[in-house]
Motif scaffolding. Structure first.
Motif, PDB file in Angstrom:
ATOM      1  N   ARG A   1      -9.279 -22.897 -16.056  1.00  0.00           N
ATOM      2  CA  ARG A   1     -10.329 -22.104 -16.674  1.00  0.00           C
ATOM      3  C   ARG A   1     -11.618 -22.323 -15.894  1.00  0.00           C
ATOM      4  N   GLY A   2     -12.347 -21.232 -15.681  1.00  0.00           N
ATOM      5  CA  GLY A   2     -13.585 -21.306 -14.931  1.00  0.00           C
ATOM      6  C   GLY A   2     -14.791 -21.297 -15.827  1.00  0.00           C
ATOM      7  N   GLU A   3     -15.913 -20.792 -15.276  1.00  0.00           N
ATOM      8  CA  GLU A   3     -17.158 -20.757 -16.026  1.00  0.00           C
ATOM      9  C   GLU A   3     -17.007 -19.862 -17.257  1.00  0.00           C
ATOM     10  N   GLY A   4     -17.505 -20.334 -18.377  1.00  0.00           N
ATOM     11  CA  GLY A   4     -17.400 -19.576 -19.613  1.00  0.00           C
ATOM     12  C   GLY A   4     -15.993 -19.499 -20.151  1.00  0.00           C
ATOM     13  N   GLY A   5     -15.088 -20.368 -19.661  1.00  0.00           N
ATOM     14  CA  GLY A   5     -13.712 -20.359 -20.132  1.00  0.00           C
ATOM     15  C   GLY A   5     -12.872 -19.226 -19.590  1.00  0.00           C
ATOM     16  N   ALA A   6     -13.358 -18.524 -18.569  1.00  0.00           N
ATOM     17  CA  ALA A   6     -12.616 -17.394 -18.016  1.00  0.00           C
ATOM     18  C   ALA A   6     -11.363 -17.887 -17.303  1.00  0.00           C
ATOM     19  N   PRO A   7     -10.235 -17.173 -17.428  1.00  0.00           N
ATOM     20  CA  PRO A   7      -9.020 -17.569 -16.719  1.00  0.00           C
ATOM     21  C   PRO A   7      -9.204 -17.458 -15.216  1.00  0.00           C
ATOM     22  N   VAL A   8      -8.506 -18.308 -14.484  1.00  0.00           N
ATOM     23  CA  VAL A   8      -8.676 -18.410 -13.036  1.00  0.00           C
ATOM     24  C   VAL A   8      -7.425 -17.899 -12.332  1.00  0.00           C
ATOM     25  N   ARG A   9      -7.608 -17.016 -11.389  1.00  0.00           N
ATOM     26  CA  ARG A   9      -6.501 -16.560 -10.548  1.00  0.00           C
ATOM     27  C   ARG A   9      -6.367 -17.444  -9.319  1.00  0.00           C
TER      28      ARG A   9
ATOM     29  N   HIS B   1      -8.960 -11.807 -15.740  1.00  0.00           N
ATOM     30  CA  HIS B   1      -9.297 -12.191 -14.369  1.00  0.00           C
ATOM     31  C   HIS B   1     -10.206 -13.403 -14.400  1.00  0.00           C
ATOM     32  N   GLY B   2      -9.881 -14.352 -13.566  1.00  0.00           N
ATOM     33  CA  GLY B   2     -10.683 -15.560 -13.505  1.00  0.00           C
ATOM     34  C   GLY B   2     -11.528 -15.591 -12.268  1.00  0.00           C
ATOM     35  N   PRO B   3     -12.339 -16.608 -12.107  1.00  0.00           N
ATOM     36  CA  PRO B   3     -13.285 -16.627 -10.997  1.00  0.00           C
ATOM     37  C   PRO B   3     -12.593 -16.821  -9.670  1.00  0.00           C
ATOM     38  N   SER B   4     -13.067 -16.106  -8.692  1.00  0.00           N
ATOM     39  CA  SER B   4     -12.525 -16.245  -7.348  1.00  0.00           C
ATOM     40  C   SER B   4     -13.119 -17.469  -6.707  1.00  0.00           C
ATOM     41  N   ARG B   5     -12.270 -18.312  -6.199  1.00  0.00           N
ATOM     42  CA  ARG B   5     -12.742 -19.506  -5.517  1.00  0.00           C
ATOM     43  C   ARG B   5     -12.013 -19.614  -4.194  1.00  0.00           C
ATOM     44  N   SER B   6     -12.301 -18.656  -3.317  1.00  0.00           N
ATOM     45  CA  SER B   6     -11.608 -18.633  -2.048  1.00  0.00           C
ATOM     46  C   SER B   6     -11.933 -19.872  -1.250  1.00  0.00           C
ATOM     47  N   PRO B   7     -10.928 -20.491  -0.608  1.00  0.00           N
ATOM     48  CA  PRO B   7     -11.197 -21.725   0.104  1.00  0.00           C
ATOM     49  C   PRO B   7     -12.205 -21.571   1.202  1.00  0.00           C
ATOM     50  N   GLY B   8     -12.345 -20.368   1.771  1.00  0.00           N
ATOM     51  CA  GLY B   8     -13.152 -20.285   2.949  1.00  0.00           C
ATOM     52  C   GLY B   8     -14.403 -19.478   2.876  1.00  0.00           C
ATOM     53  N   GLU B   9     -14.802 -19.006   1.745  1.00  0.00           N
ATOM     54  CA  GLU B   9     -15.965 -18.139   1.741  1.00  0.00           C
ATOM     55  C   GLU B   9     -17.238 -18.932   1.987  1.00  0.00           C
ATOM     56  N   ASP B  10     -18.075 -18.365   2.851  1.00  0.00           N
ATOM     57  CA  ASP B  10     -19.300 -19.064   3.193  1.00  0.00           C
ATOM     58  C   ASP B  10     -20.191 -19.226   1.973  1.00  0.00           C
ATOM     59  N   PRO B  11     -20.687 -20.441   1.713  1.00  0.00           N
ATOM     60  CA  PRO B  11     -21.384 -20.699   0.462  1.00  0.00           C
ATOM     61  C   PRO B  11     -22.844 -20.291   0.513  1.00  0.00           C
ATOM     62  N   SER B  12     -23.342 -19.827  -0.587  1.00  0.00           N
ATOM     63  CA  SER B  12     -24.753 -19.538  -0.807  1.00  0.00           C
ATOM     64  C   SER B  12     -24.897 -18.951  -2.178  1.00  0.00           C
TER      65      SER B  12
ATOM     66  N   LYS C   1     -20.550 -29.650  -5.583  1.00  0.00           N
ATOM     67  CA  LYS C   1     -19.328 -30.249  -5.059  1.00  0.00           C
ATOM     68  C   LYS C   1     -18.206 -29.935  -6.050  1.00  0.00           C
ATOM     69  N   ARG C   2     -17.136 -29.332  -5.534  1.00  0.00           N
ATOM     70  CA  ARG C   2     -16.041 -28.914  -6.389  1.00  0.00           C
ATOM     71  C   ARG C   2     -14.729 -29.479  -5.840  1.00  0.00           C
ATOM     72  N   ARG C   3     -13.951 -30.133  -6.705  1.00  0.00           N
ATOM     73  CA  ARG C   3     -12.706 -30.749  -6.278  1.00  0.00           C
ATOM     74  C   ARG C   3     -11.701 -29.679  -5.834  1.00  0.00           C
ATOM     75  N   PHE C   4     -10.985 -29.974  -4.726  1.00  0.00           N
ATOM     76  CA  PHE C   4     -10.074 -29.005  -4.146  1.00  0.00           C
ATOM     77  C   PHE C   4      -9.030 -28.498  -5.140  1.00  0.00           C
ATOM     78  N   GLN C   5      -8.229 -29.412  -5.644  1.00  0.00           N
ATOM     79  CA  GLN C   5      -7.031 -29.010  -6.359  1.00  0.00           C
ATOM     80  C   GLN C   5      -7.321 -28.418  -7.738  1.00  0.00           C
ATOM     81  N   SER C   6      -8.240 -29.038  -8.457  1.00  0.00           N
ATOM     82  CA  SER C   6      -8.463 -28.632  -9.839  1.00  0.00           C
ATOM     83  C   SER C   6      -9.646 -27.701 -10.027  1.00  0.00           C
ATOM     84  N   GLY C   7     -10.537 -27.627  -9.043  1.00  0.00           N
ATOM     85  CA  GLY C   7     -11.751 -26.853  -9.208  1.00  0.00           C
ATOM     86  C   GLY C   7     -12.807 -27.555 -10.038  1.00  0.00           C
ATOM     87  N   GLU C   8     -12.544 -28.826 -10.384  1.00  0.00           N
ATOM     88  CA  GLU C   8     -13.484 -29.592 -11.211  1.00  0.00           C
ATOM     89  C   GLU C   8     -14.815 -29.751 -10.503  1.00  0.00           C
TER      90      GLU C   8
END
Length: 875
Positions: free
Chosen positions: A190-198, A342-353, A716-723
């Motif tokens: 689950r992501g921000e606001g409890g939204a499901p994560v894809r 739809h849950g939050p997109s957390r692509s491994p490689g998107e440039d952060p900002s 800082k967000r943990r890889f596996q869990s998104g924590e």
């Protein structure tokens, strides 16, 4: 002349034939391309002709200085890019006197890449080129080529300033292409606001890339960011390493070249559900995503690898007999015809900002870049940012099939066993230990020699899978490709068809897969394929008359040859006013004979034609002094800030320090279990309103604004869990952007009933802003990182509820203006995207932004719908 026909339709032959003829007749040819990769590819093709009279050479930032003198004196076919033309060739035109006197043809290849601010700069560079040619008495023919240009004649005329004929009829033979629209499955997270994560698009791309390489399918995976390309390659290599460890085959070595038919028997297996992905997943026992609540592992691989039409003379994937088709894949757990949450997109490689506002904000930032010619398109000077960073993905969810051909499903049968269903899908390999080496990453930021090696390895089949940014989108001949993976909507239909066209370039059938991110536009498109198929590509937006673009080029032109009254029409109708401003600023000196550049600085340094802005920041490994690459200064604030995780060629580093004064970022090798992305705050003020008109119960405006952004922390967000592991503060200077925006306001009489109904006006405006930014690329030729936004319940300059969407480039790029012109269609689609999403409170598929500076708070999904209804209706 502009030739605008499909990919692999013979455009190169169309300009190569007259160009070579010009060289044989004693003339010279100048070939312009947006990227070095394409220039190197064209040079290879020219040399294969073995015509000694054609002395072809590339002249770019990678050309050794000792070769440049020879090229200026002797080459008659020069391949270069707009950056070198701007910074080297035109300012030193006297050294190219012999070349310019004999110049017969200027080839502008892949011209659709010249859009936005970058295209506006190139338009002025071409005008400077025409002026220099006239100085030496030559009037070359301009021949432009593009596979994806809307209204090609009008666009080419705006780019060059010349009248244009156009060729648009395409009768070239080509194989069929199957287009798959792929929506990743939901996870238990689950992501921000409890939204499901894809699952992320990059995680899916890594899995599919490994599957396809394992099946001996030569594949390109296009990823939106540099970090994403690195992560996809790294993850896919790790999966193949697991396969290599678990599959002790005996047979012949893996061939160095690609022979797709050699690995197939006379007929494919029929009654089996075993696939390469099955074997791969047997090695992933600890994947938290495995389980009954997720989609089967290899829906796409099974559907295509088990195609009964496959045979010894067929390609790995068989599409329709002619013309593109599309397939929609959905999580079967959602039921037929249902749109899942739809849950939050957390692509491994998107440039952060990120970009909050005086209220809220959302925007995007282009990834880093080292050499400008390695970047096909511009990034915002101090533009907004959109994307997220998450670590390498877990394995694909799913489990081994129950009908495996052996009673022990964990045992892999021998390759030579007659009942082995993998024998037709996998090449004969005696030692699979080199299997991971069949996958690599390709992006700007690599050294030139590394890029050339990768390009050659992909052509000859040494590498079977390549994860790349759009650096390989434009025209590079990588014949023999079977499949293309596109991780996330590339920004425009033009880019989509350009990337899909990389496969099947030998005329064979091909597969292209668009993998949707958890993003409003991506989700809208996979559920509304009619928005993709049967639609023309977008009109190319550029604004050569932008004073922030025109001014520096007038200075450069004056330094090359003093400007006269006769030159003014070449540069456009606003030239006189801009010249007056330059004289008042002391940039040019007006004399009776014209305008002169009298300063000591190089005028070409005034124009950053790729739109990044600022100087390059060098990324250096602190322990060895090794130069890893470079990023532009605006991107450095978000990608190599102190504490950032930086990935280079599969290696992970931590940034020790970012020194903006010394233009260096010091990094050290590390293996953190988290990723980072930057967050910033944004303020916006209105400088002038150029146009306004009523829109429903509100008012729509277009004008000039000033945006101030400052990166203030990173997550800082943990890889596996998104924590979420923490929010670390940063001390970086603010950046100011003067640009153009479209904004709409609603009066108190319209919003008071909404407030009385309990709607959070700030959250509703914030949600509408996020969604509208996500949908604008469908109506303007832009990527999401080209634009940003700000929303506030009460803006200081308007005194009303206000939502801004602005260009992320100094002076504007025309995107906000296109939004103003298409506002009703744009905002109607925005409302539809929010309404059709089945989530309860909002998710990344409709109103959440993974880069929101306010952490996606506050957001009010249903309030946004009511707000847009109020804006779009007159009652």
């Amino acid at each position: 002349m502009i030739v605008s026909t499909g990919t692999a339709s013979g455009k190169s032959l169309a300009y190569l034939t007259p160009a070579v003829a010009s060289c044989l007749d004693g003339g010279t040819v100048l070939y312009l391309t947006p990227t070095k990769a394409l220039a190197a590819d064209q040079l290879r093709g020219l040399r294969e002709l073995h015509l000694t009279q054609v002395r072809a050479a590339t002249y770019d930032g990678d050309t050794p200085f000792e070769e440049r003198t020879w090229i200026r004196r002797h080459a008659n076919y020069v391949l270069t890019n707009p950056d070198m033309l701007h910074r080297s060739i035109l300012p030193r035109h006297a050294s190219w006197m012999s070349f310019f006197r004999r110049l017969r043809m200027v080839v502008v290849d892949e011209c659709h890449g010249y859009r936005g601010v970058f295209g506006s700069h190139v338009a002025q560079i071409l005008r400077r080129l025409r002026r220099v040619c006239a100085r030496y008495g030559s009037t070359p023919t301009f021949l432009l080529a593009s596979a994806t240009a809307s209204e090609p004649g009008a666009f080419a005329m705006r780019l060059t300033g010349l009248e244009m004929d156009e060729v648009t009829v395409d009768a070239s033979p080509k194989g069929s292409t199957t287009i798959a629209l792929w929506e990743p499955p939901l996870t238990e997270l689950r992501g921000e606001g409890g939204a499901p994560v894809r699952r992320t698009a990059t995680a899916e791309a890594a899995d599919l890339l490994a599957d396809l390489v394992l099946a001996d399918v030569r594949t390109l995976a296009f990823v939106r960011s540099r970090r994403g390309a690195e992560t996809v390659a790294l993850t896919a290599r790790a999966k193949l390493a697991d396969v290599a460890f678990s599959m002790p085959y005996t047979g012949t070595p893996l061939p160095a070249t690609h022979h797709p038919e050699a690995a197939k028997p006379t007929s494919p297996p029929q009654a089996t559900h075993w696939s390469p992905d099955t074997a791969l997943n047997n090695t992933i026992d600890n994947d938290p995503n495995n389980g009954p609540d997720h989609a089967p592992v290899n829906d796409l691989g099974q559907a295509l690898l088990n195609d009964s039409s496959s045979g010894p003379n067929s390609t790995p994937f068989n599409g329709p007999s002619s013309g593109p088709d599309h397939i929609q894949f959905k999580d079967p757990n959602n039921g037929p015809g249902n749109s899942p949450h739809h849950g939050p997109s957390r692509s491994p490689g998107e440039d952060p900002s990120s970009s909050p506002a005086n209220g809220s904000a959302e925007g995007t930032a282009r990834g880093p870049a080292d050499d400008p010619a390695d970047r096909p398109a511009q990034g915002p000077a101090q533009g907004p940012a959109d994307g997220s960073v998450k670590g390498p993905a877990n394995g694909r969810p799913g489990s081994a099939p129950t009908d495996a051909p052996d009673s022990d499903p964990t045992r892999i049968p021998s390759r030579n066993a007659p009942d082995n269903p993998l024998s037709w899908a996998l090449p004969d390999i005696s030692d699979l230990s080199n299997l991971p080496d069949k996958i690599a990453a390709y992006r700007a930021g690599y050294l030139a020699e590394d890029r050339r090696v990768l390009e050659k390895a992909l052509r000859d089949g040494t590498i079977m899978g390549l994860a790349t940014t759009n650096a390989l989108e434009l025209g590079v001949d990588v014949s023999g490709l079977d499949a293309v993976l596109i991780a996330g909507w590339p920004g425009t239909r033009a880019s989509l068809w350009q990337q899909a066209g990389r496969a099947g370039r030998d005329g064979q059938d091909a597969l292209a897969v668009l993998i949707a991110r958890d993003d409003p536009l991506d989700t809208y498109l996979v559920h509304h394929p009619q928005a993709l198929f049967g639609q023309p590509v977008e009109a190319i937006v550029l604004d050569p008359d932008n004073p922030y673009v025109l001014g520096p080029h007038l200075c450069a032109a004056a330094a090359e040859i003093p400007l006269t009254e006769a030159d003014l029409p070449i540069f456009g109708p606003t030239t006189t006013d801009v010249l007056d401003d330059l004289v008042n600023q002391g940039m040019l000196r007006a004399r009776p004979t014209g305008w002169f550049w009298t300063r000591r600085e190089r005028p070409t340094d005034l124009a950053d034609i790729r739109g990044g802005g600022g100087s390059l920041i060098h990324v250096v490994e602190s322990t060895t002094g090794r130069l890893l690459g470079s990023v532009d200064e605006p991107s450095a604030h978000t990608t190599v800030h102190t504490g950032a995780v930086y990935i280079h060629q599969g290696e992970t580093f931590l940034v020790e320090a970012l020194d903006l004064d010394a233009d260096v970022a010091l990094v050290t090798a590390a293996n953190p279990d988290y990723s980072t992305f930057a967050r910033d705050i944004t303020d916006i003020s209105i400088l002038s309103t150029q146009r306004s008109h009523p829109l429903g119960q509100g008012t729509l405006h277009f004008g000039e604004v000033e945006v101030t952004r400052q990166v203030v922390s990173y997550l800082k967000r943990r890889f596996q869990s998104g924590e979420m592991l923490g929010d670390e503060p940063l001390d970086l200077p603010p950046r100011t952007l003067r640009t153009r925006a479209v904004w709409w306001t609603l009066p108190a009489s319209a919003v008071t009933p909404l407030a009385e109904a309990g709607i959070d006006l700030g959250g509703a405006a914030h949600a509408a802003e996020h969604a509208s930014i996500g949908l604008l690329p469908l109506f303007a030729t832009c990527d999401r990182w080209d634009i940003g936004g700000v929303s506030t319940e009460l803006h200081a300059d308007t005194g009303l509820l206000t939502v801004f969407v602005y260009d992320g480039h100094e002076g504007g790029a025309g995107f906000a203006e296109r939004g103003y012109a298409r506002a009703n269609d744009w905002l109607t689609a925005t409302r539809e995207a929010i309404t059709s999403c089945e989530c309860d409170r909002g998710c990344p598929s409709c109103i959440q932004s993974p880069k929101c500076g306010n952490g996606n708070e506050p957001l009010d999904k249903w309030g946004a719908i009511r707000l847009l209804n109020t804006l779009l209706t007159t009652d």
